[in-house]
Each structure stands twice: as C-alpha cells, then as structure tokens.
Design an enzyme around this catalytic site. Sequence first.
Site, short mmCIF file in Angstrom:
data_model
loop_
_atom_site.label_atom_id
_atom_site.label_comp_id
_atom_site.label_asym_id
_atom_site.label_seq_id
_atom_site.Cartn_x
_atom_site.Cartn_y
_atom_site.Cartn_z
N PRO A 51 0.75 0.18 21.57
CA PRO A 51 0.62 0.57 22.98
C PRO A 51 -0.58 1.48 23.25
CG PRO A 51 2.29 1.90 21.91
CD PRO A 51 1.78 0.95 20.86
N TYR A 78 0.83 -1.20 0.00
CA TYR A 78 0.00 0.00 0.00
C TYR A 78 0.87 1.26 0.00
CZ TYR A 78 -3.71 3.26 1.41
OH TYR A 78 -4.59 4.31 1.47
N VAL A 136 -11.87 4.02 13.67
CA VAL A 136 -13.09 4.74 14.08
C VAL A 136 -14.30 3.85 13.87
CG1 VAL A 136 -14.46 6.83 13.82
CG2 VAL A 136 -12.01 6.95 13.46
N GLY A 174 3.25 1.20 -2.86
CA GLY A 174 2.39 1.25 -4.05
C GLY A 174 1.96 2.67 -4.34
N GLN A 229 3.03 7.92 14.98
CA GLN A 229 2.44 9.25 15.08
C GLN A 229 2.08 9.75 13.69
OE1 GLN A 229 5.40 11.84 16.77
NE2 GLN A 229 6.95 11.27 15.28
N ASN A 243 -6.09 10.06 7.67
CA ASN A 243 -7.26 9.27 8.14
C ASN A 243 -8.58 10.02 8.08
OD1 ASN A 243 -4.70 8.35 9.44
ND2 ASN A 243 -6.03 6.71 10.16
N1 LIG Z 1 -10.15 6.78 4.10
C1 LIG Z 1 -8.92 7.14 4.43
O1 LIG Z 1 -8.65 7.41 5.59
C2 LIG Z 1 -7.86 7.29 3.39
C3 LIG Z 1 -6.62 7.80 3.78
C4 LIG Z 1 -5.64 7.95 2.82
C5 LIG Z 1 -5.87 7.65 1.50
N2 LIG Z 1 -7.08 7.16 1.16
C6 LIG Z 1 -7.28 6.80 -0.25
O2 LIG Z 1 -8.56 7.24 -0.70
C7 LIG Z 1 -9.12 6.30 -1.61
C8 LIG Z 1 -10.51 5.87 -1.15
O3 LIG Z 1 -10.43 5.33 0.14
P1 LIG Z 1 -11.74 4.85 0.92
O4 LIG Z 1 -11.50 5.08 2.36
O5 LIG Z 1 -12.94 5.40 0.29
O6 LIG Z 1 -11.65 3.28 0.67
P2 LIG Z 1 -12.74 2.22 0.20
O7 LIG Z 1 -12.11 0.89 0.37
O8 LIG Z 1 -14.05 2.48 0.85
O9 LIG Z 1 -12.90 2.56 -1.36
C9 LIG Z 1 -12.04 2.09 -2.35
C10 LIG Z 1 -12.88 1.74 -3.57
O10 LIG Z 1 -12.00 1.27 -4.61
C11 LIG Z 1 -12.56 0.09 -5.18
N3 LIG Z 1 -11.45 -0.69 -5.74
C12 LIG Z 1 -10.44 -1.30 -5.08
N4 LIG Z 1 -9.62 -1.91 -5.94
C13 LIG Z 1 -10.10 -1.67 -7.19
C14 LIG Z 1 -9.69 -2.02 -8.50
N5 LIG Z 1 -8.61 -2.77 -8.71
N6 LIG Z 1 -10.45 -1.61 -9.55
C15 LIG Z 1 -11.57 -0.86 -9.35
N7 LIG Z 1 -12.00 -0.50 -8.13
C16 LIG Z 1 -11.28 -0.89 -7.06
C17 LIG Z 1 -13.27 -0.58 -4.03
O11 LIG Z 1 -14.23 -1.52 -4.43
C18 LIG Z 1 -13.88 0.62 -3.32
O12 LIG Z 1 -15.13 0.95 -3.84
C19 LIG Z 1 -8.11 5.16 -1.71
O13 LIG Z 1 -7.28 5.41 -2.83
C20 LIG Z 1 -7.28 5.31 -0.46
O14 LIG Z 1 -5.97 4.82 -0.62
C21 LIG Z 1 -8.09 6.96 2.06
O1 LIG Z 2 -4.65 8.06 6.54
C1 LIG Z 2 -3.89 7.32 5.95
O2 LIG Z 2 -3.00 7.74 5.26
C2 LIG Z 2 -4.07 5.84 6.05
O3 LIG Z 2 -4.76 5.62 7.24
C3 LIG Z 2 -5.30 4.40 7.51
O4 LIG Z 2 -4.30 3.50 8.02
P1 LIG Z 2 -4.18 3.44 9.61
O5 LIG Z 2 -3.90 4.78 10.17
O6 LIG Z 2 -3.25 2.36 9.98
O7 LIG Z 2 -5.68 3.09 9.97
P2 LIG Z 2 -6.42 2.24 11.05
O8 LIG Z 2 -6.47 0.81 10.69
O9 LIG Z 2 -7.69 2.94 11.28
O10 LIG Z 2 -5.50 2.34 12.35
C4 LIG Z 2 -5.27 3.56 13.05
C5 LIG Z 2 -4.67 3.23 14.41
O11 LIG Z 2 -5.67 2.62 15.18
C6 LIG Z 2 -5.19 1.44 15.76
N1 LIG Z 2 -6.34 0.51 15.88
C7 LIG Z 2 -6.97 0.04 14.77
C8 LIG Z 2 -8.06 -0.78 14.90
C9 LIG Z 2 -8.51 -1.12 16.18
O12 LIG Z 2 -9.52 -1.86 16.38
N2 LIG Z 2 -7.86 -0.61 17.25
C10 LIG Z 2 -6.80 0.19 17.13
O13 LIG Z 2 -6.24 0.63 18.16
C11 LIG Z 2 -4.08 0.96 14.84
O14 LIG Z 2 -3.12 0.21 15.56
C12 LIG Z 2 -3.51 2.28 14.36
O15 LIG Z 2 -2.52 2.72 15.26
C13 LIG Z 2 -6.08 3.95 6.31
O16 LIG Z 2 -6.70 2.78 6.51
C14 LIG Z 2 -5.28 3.98 5.06
O17 LIG Z 2 -6.03 3.66 3.94
C15 LIG Z 2 -4.85 5.37 4.87
O18 LIG Z 2 -4.10 5.51 3.71
#
Ligand SMILES: NC(=O)c1ccc[n+]([C@@H]2O[C@H](COP(=O)([O-])OP(=O)(O)OC[C@H]3O[C@@H](n4cnc5c(N)ncnc54)[C@H](O)[C@@H]3O)[C@@H](O)[C@H]2O)c1
Ligand SMILES: O=C(O)[C@H]1O[C@H](OP(=O)(O)OP(=O)(O)OC[C@H]2O[C@@H](n3ccc(=O)[nH]c3=O)[C@H](O)[C@@H]2O)[C@H](O)[C@@H](O)[C@@H]1O
EC number: 4.1.1.35
Length: 345
Positions: free
Chosen positions: A236, A175, A218, A178, A304, A204
């Site tokens: 932690p 990820y 969340v 990527g 962080q 996030n």
């Molecule tokens: N939500 C966050 O906190 C967060 C943080 C950082 C970056 N992003 C980025 O924002 C975008 C959307 O995130 P989200 O939270 O809505 O996630 P999500 O998983 O709800 O949405 C992703 C969507 O992409 C589709 N998808 C996945 N692989 C695919 C493929 N190969 N071809 C076509 N469709 C595909 C899924 O079916 C889904 O509808 C992502 O690119 C994610 O990396 C999200």
């Molecule tokens: O904002 C971003 O850039 C990235 O943030 C998230 O990744 P992450 O922050 O690891 O998201 P969570 O799985 O929600 O975890 C956040 C924190 O919560 C903690 N966590 C998670 C799940 C849980 O049940 N309890 C818990 O304490 C994890 O250890 C982590 O420290 C998203 O899922 C990614 O797609 C995104 O790109």
Amino acid sequence: MASNASNEDHKATKPPPTPSPLRNSKFFQSNMRILVTGGAGFIGSHLVDKLMENEKNEVIVADNYFTGSKDNLKKWIGHPRFELIRHDVTEPLLIEVDQIYHLACPASPIFYKHNPVKTIKTNVIGTLNMLGLAKRVGARILLTSTSEVYGDPLVHPQPESYWGNVNPIGVRSCYDEGKRVAETLMFDYHRQHGIEIRIARIFNTYGPRMNIDDGRVVSNFIAQALRDEPLTVQAPGTQTRSFCYVSDMVDGLIRLMEGENTGPINIGNPGEFTMIELAETVKELINPKIEIKMVENTPDDPRQRKPDITNAKKMLGWEPKIKLSDGLPLMEADFRLRLGVAKKL
Ligand SMILES: NC(=O)c1ccc[n+]([C@@H]2O[C@H](COP(=O)([O-])OP(=O)(O)OC[C@H]3O[C@@H](n4cnc5c(N)ncnc54)[C@H](O)[C@@H]3O)[C@@H](O)[C@H]2O)c1
Ligand SMILES: O=C(O)[C@H]1O[C@H](OP(=O)(O)OP(=O)(O)OC[C@H]2O[C@@H](n3ccc(=O)[nH]c3=O)[C@H](O)[C@@H]2O)[C@H](O)[C@@H](O)[C@@H]1O
C-alpha cells in the site's frame, strides 16, 4: 536485552581454539589477514575499502560474482595487500586468516528469490563452511544477518530480544529463515567449539555502488527518476523502512568485529519512512515532474521496520551519522555517473 543476555547466557563451554600460528609469526606479526566473503558486493566492497586503509591489514575477498562485480574492487586488484578469489562459499575454503567477515549472500529480494534453493544453501552450507574455516584456524567470524529475522514484526521498533514473526514456508523464507539458521550455527559453534563470533543484524542499507537494476527500493527510485520513468511504489506504500548509509554501516561492522560483544546487535538508522515518503523525497530531489505509480506488492512484505539501536550505542559506541536527506544526493551523484545522466543546471 538479548545482546546482553547473549554474552552471558551463551558462554562457550570450551576455550577458543588456538589462534592461527600466523598471529605469532615473525613476519606477519603486525598484520591482520582478513577474509571478506561477498566482498565484491555493495556493502562488502565498501568494507574492503575501509579495511585496506589500514596498512597492517591484508584483505582476501572470496566471491562468486552472483550479484557482485570485480568492478567494485578494481582499485585494489594488483595491490600487494589484496587478493581476490572466485569462490562459492557453498564449497569449503582452505586458507589461513585471522578474521572473517561473512557477507556472501544475495541481498536484494529479486535476487535471493531467483534461486531460493541456492540462497538457503549459501546461508546454511556457506555459513557452516566459514565456521569450519574459523574453527580450523582460530579466526574470529562476523556474520551479516538481517532485520528480516524479525519477519513481519509485531513489536516496533525491533530490539534484539524480539524473536520475530517469520513465515517458514514463504517465498522470502530462503533468506530470512536461512539467516536465522546461520545465526543458530554461529551460536552453536561458539558454545560447542569456543569460536569467537559476532552477529550484526543489518537494516536496509543504501549508497553508491548498489547495482543499478538491483530491485531494492532506493536504487529503483533513483534509477527510475534519472531515466524519467515513474517511481514504482509497491502497495500500500504505507509500509516503512529505516535506511542506513553505507559508510555508517561499515563503521558499525568494524566496531562490532573489534569489540567484545558477540551480538546479535542491530545496526541500522532508526529514521523511519513510508515508501510513499521515500518516493516523494526522491521525486523532490531528482525530478519533481516524475509520476509516482502504485504497483502490486510481493508476498510477505514486512509492513514496518525500524531498529532499536540502544545496544549498538551502548556496546559499540556507534550510531549513524548520515541522514537520508544527506545520503540520497551522494547516491544520486554515483548513479548519474554510471548512467551517464548529467545534472541539469
Ligand atoms: N544491503 C542491505 O540492506 C542488507 C540488509 C541486511 C543484511 N544484509 C546482508 O549484508 C550482506 C551484503 O549485502 P549487500 O547489500 O552488499 O548485497 P550484494 O548482493 O551486493 O552482495 C552480496 C555478495 O555476495 C556474493 N555471493 C552471493 N552468493 C555467494 C556465494 N554462494 N558464494 C560467494 N559469494 C556469494 C555476491 O556475488 C555479492 O558480491 C548480505 O549477507 C546481506 O544478507 C544487507
Ligand atoms: O534490511 C534488511 O534486513 C533487508 O532489507 C531488504 O529487504 P526489503 O526491505 O524488502 O528491501 P526492498 O526490496 O528495498 O523493499 C523495501 C520496501 O520497498 C518497497 N518497494 C520496493 C521496490 C520498489 O520499486 N518499490 C517499492 O515500493 C517494497 O515493497 C518494500 O516494502 C534487503 O534487500 C535485504 O537484503 C535485507 O536483508
């Protein structure tokens, strides 16, 4: 800052390709045809709602439904300005559009780690295909990158100029690496082919419509509190995140697309919380009797994370409006509805 530098130092060597003839067409003159990849997902479907509010927009969603669902778009299915295509972005897509919001990619760690090879293909081949489409039709393309490009950051808060601290061979690499390659591809297409690019580094984001069992923190805490299950804080618990409400995020993405800056630009809410603080807040809001349980963490969890949004303020005139304490109740209401758990009076 890198974003300033990006626009100056990464000037395209070629003029942009001629825009799609659609832009000059007599019948579509006033319309913007917009592709949203991943538009059936959480952020994508909220973005579609906002884009559809503008009657001059036609919106096409391409999604393979891996983590998204048609249900998120049900109010638009059948609308004359809306089209939904089951399509995997790792395959080429031949359509005519003016703008591309490229979101397709699983975002929750449990989903992107489920099939890591597919995740990296989605980020690399998927982005390559969408850039190829942008090049062919002269469309502007926005990539939703991530704060994970900073890895486990050694600089805090994170400005765009920070190059990150990323494990290239870890379980999260499909990820974060990527998305780093996807950013590289965006800038190479920009410099080599003059494509108009925009890169958002999203921090996030939370809000209604997240998958209930999505695994992100969340959604986990709210679902657990409503199901009377202990809130699982991964050790932690002192690790921090900064949570942005989805309507603020969508506003930031549209401003970036419509503005003049390529980015990368951080879009996120700088309010920073430890996971223990988040658990306490959800407990207080939903169910003060619930237990908070410490569980094992996963490898390479960033310790962080907080965006420096100086550039977003300056270049996009954007900053988040919704505090966590105001956004959580909105998400609680949506989860109650979907889980069928009424609020006790
Ligand atoms: N939500 C966050 O906190 C967060 C943080 C950082 C970056 N992003 C980025 O924002 C975008 C959307 O995130 P989200 O939270 O809505 O996630 P999500 O998983 O709800 O949405 C992703 C969507 O992409 C589709 N998808 C996945 N692989 C695919 C493929 N190969 N071809 C076509 N469709 C595909 C899924 O079916 C889904 O509808 C992502 O690119 C994610 O990396 C999200
Ligand atoms: O904002 C971003 O850039 C990235 O943030 C998230 O990744 P992450 O922050 O690891 O998201 P969570 O799985 O929600 O975890 C956040 C924190 O919560 C903690 N966590 C998670 C799940 C849980 O049940 N309890 C818990 O304490 C994890 O250890 C982590 O420290 C998203 O899922 C990614 O797609 C995104 O790109």
